[in-house]
Write a protein that holds these residues in place. Structure first.
Motif, mmCIF file in Angstrom:
data_model
loop_
_atom_site.group_PDB
_atom_site.id
_atom_site.type_symbol
_atom_site.label_atom_id
_atom_site.label_comp_id
_atom_site.label_asym_id
_atom_site.label_seq_id
_atom_site.Cartn_x
_atom_site.Cartn_y
_atom_site.Cartn_z
ATOM 1 N N ARG A 112 0.818 -1.220 0.000
ATOM 2 C CA ARG A 112 0.000 0.000 0.000
ATOM 3 C C ARG A 112 0.846 1.262 0.000
ATOM 4 N NH1 ARG A 112 -3.185 -1.701 5.297
ATOM 5 N NH2 ARG A 112 -0.991 -2.221 5.730
ATOM 6 N N LEU A 116 -5.270 -8.062 2.402
ATOM 7 C CA LEU A 116 -5.800 -6.723 2.666
ATOM 8 C C LEU A 116 -7.291 -6.875 2.923
ATOM 9 C CD1 LEU A 116 -3.871 -4.789 -0.113
ATOM 10 C CD2 LEU A 116 -3.236 -5.090 2.291
ATOM 11 N N ASP A 148 -7.897 -0.395 1.870
ATOM 12 C CA ASP A 148 -6.564 -0.993 1.766
ATOM 13 C C ASP A 148 -6.319 -1.581 0.381
ATOM 14 O OD1 ASP A 148 -5.753 -0.342 4.323
ATOM 15 O OD2 ASP A 148 -6.338 -2.255 5.196
ATOM 16 N N ALA A 155 -5.868 1.260 -2.045
ATOM 17 C CA ALA A 155 -4.565 1.915 -1.893
ATOM 18 C C ALA A 155 -3.462 1.097 -2.540
ATOM 19 C CB ALA A 155 -4.264 2.128 -0.411
ATOM 20 N N ALA A 156 -3.501 -0.227 -2.372
ATOM 21 C CA ALA A 156 -2.474 -1.076 -2.968
ATOM 22 C C ALA A 156 -2.516 -1.003 -4.486
ATOM 23 C CB ALA A 156 -2.661 -2.515 -2.497
#
Length: 253
Positions: free
Chosen positions: A99, A121, A126, A129-130
Motif C-alpha cells: 500500500r 488486505l 486498503d 490503496a495497494a
C-alpha cells in the motif's frame, strides 16, 4: 488482520516456505514460464510487489527479466535476495507494504502481485490503496499481473480446510494444510497454516495464523478498474499453466 500479524505470519513461514513445493527450483521455472508468456518479450522492468522468498521473482530473473522484489516481510524479502544471488540472477529487494510502495512513478513495465497476496488486505480502502500504488509505479500502458484464489466457488461452499500437500526433500517429508474459520460476513476467514515436519522419529507441528478476504472476481475487477486499469482479462489455470487464476490489466494513459 493487522499489518504486524501479516508480517509475523510470513516472517515465521519464510524459512520453511520452499518446502511447500516438491521441487522449488522446478516450480520457479514453471511459474516464470506461465507468467512470462503473458508479458511482452524482452528485458522488461518488473516489480514483484509481494515477492515472498522469490518464487516468481527469481524464475523471471533467470529467464532474463530485470526484476525488483518487495514484500511486507523483511525476512522473506532478504531470503529472496539471497536465493537469487545464489542462483546467479540478482534480484534487489526491499521490505515494503504494497500500500506504500517506495518506488518512483512509472518506474516499471510490469507489476506482479501473485500467490493470493492481495487477499491479506481486509478492507476496501486498503485494497484500493495497494492497486493505486501499483498503477502509480507502472508506466502508461504497463501490465498488471495479479493472481488470486478462485474465490467465487469457495465463497459458495465455504470449505473448512484445504487438502493436505506432501513434499519431500533431504530433510524428510513435510505435510502442509490449512484450517479455515469463516467470519459471519461470509467473505473473510481466519486461516491456521499447519506444517508437520519429522522430528526425532515423531512429528513436530508448526502453526501460523493469518486472515484473508475471499474476493470474488467481480470485486477484484471493480477494484482494478477503479485504480485506473483497463483491458481487464482473466486467464484460467488450464489455459496458462499457472496454479491460480491470473488477472491481467493495462495501466490507462
Amino acid at each position: 488482520m493487522t499489518d504486524t500479524s501479516a508480517r509475523d505470519f510470513y516472517d515465521s513461514l519464510a524459512p520453511d516456505y520452499h518446502r511447500i513445493f516438491a521441487d522449488w527450483d522446478a516450480s520457479m521455472a514453471r511459474q516464470a514460464a506461465a507468467l512470462g508468456a503473458l508479458m511482452e518479450p524482452g528485458p522488461l522492468r518488473i516489480l514483484d510487489c509481494s515477492c515472498g522468498i522469490g518464487t516468481q521473482a527469481i524464475g523471471l530473473a533467470l529467464a532474463g527479466r530485470r526484476v525488483v522484489g518487495s514484500d511486507l516481510s523483511p525476512v522473506a524479502a532478504a531470503r529472496a535476495a539471497a536465493e537469487a544471488s545464489d542462483r546467479g540472477a540478482p534480484v534487489p529487494t526491499a521490505a515494503a507494504d504494497m500500500r506504500q510502495l517506495p518506488f518512483a512513478s512509472s518506474a516499471f513495465d510490469v507489476v506482479v502481485c501473485a500467490d493470493n497476496s492481495l487477499a491479506h488486505l481486509l478492507t476496501a480502502p486498503d485494497v484500493a490503496a495497494a492497486l493505486a500504488g501499483m498503477r502509480r509505479v507502472l508506466r502508461d500502458g504497463g501490465l498488471l499481473l495479479l493472481t488470486v484464489r478462485d474465490y467465487d466457488e469457495i465463497r459458495r461452499t465455504r470449505p473448512g480446510a484445504t487438502p493436505p500437500q506432501v513434499s519431500e526433500d533431504p530433510e524428510g517429508r513435510m505435510v502442509t494444510f490449512q484450517l479455515w474459520h469463516w467470519h459471519e460476513d461470509g467473505e473473510r476467514y481466519d486461516q491456521e497454516h499447519f506444517q508437520l515436519v519429522p522430528a526425532d522419529g515423531d512429528w513436530a507441528v508448526r502453526v501460523r495464523r493469518a486472515t484473508s478476504w475471499a474476493l470474488t472476481r467481480a470485486q477484484v475487477e471493480e477494484f482494478v478498474t477503479g485504480a485506473g486499469f483497463v483491458d481487464v482479462r482473466w486467464h484460467e489455470p488450464g489455459a496458462v499453466g499457472f496454479y491460480q487464476p491470473v488477472l491481467t490489466a493495462r495501466a490507462s494513459g
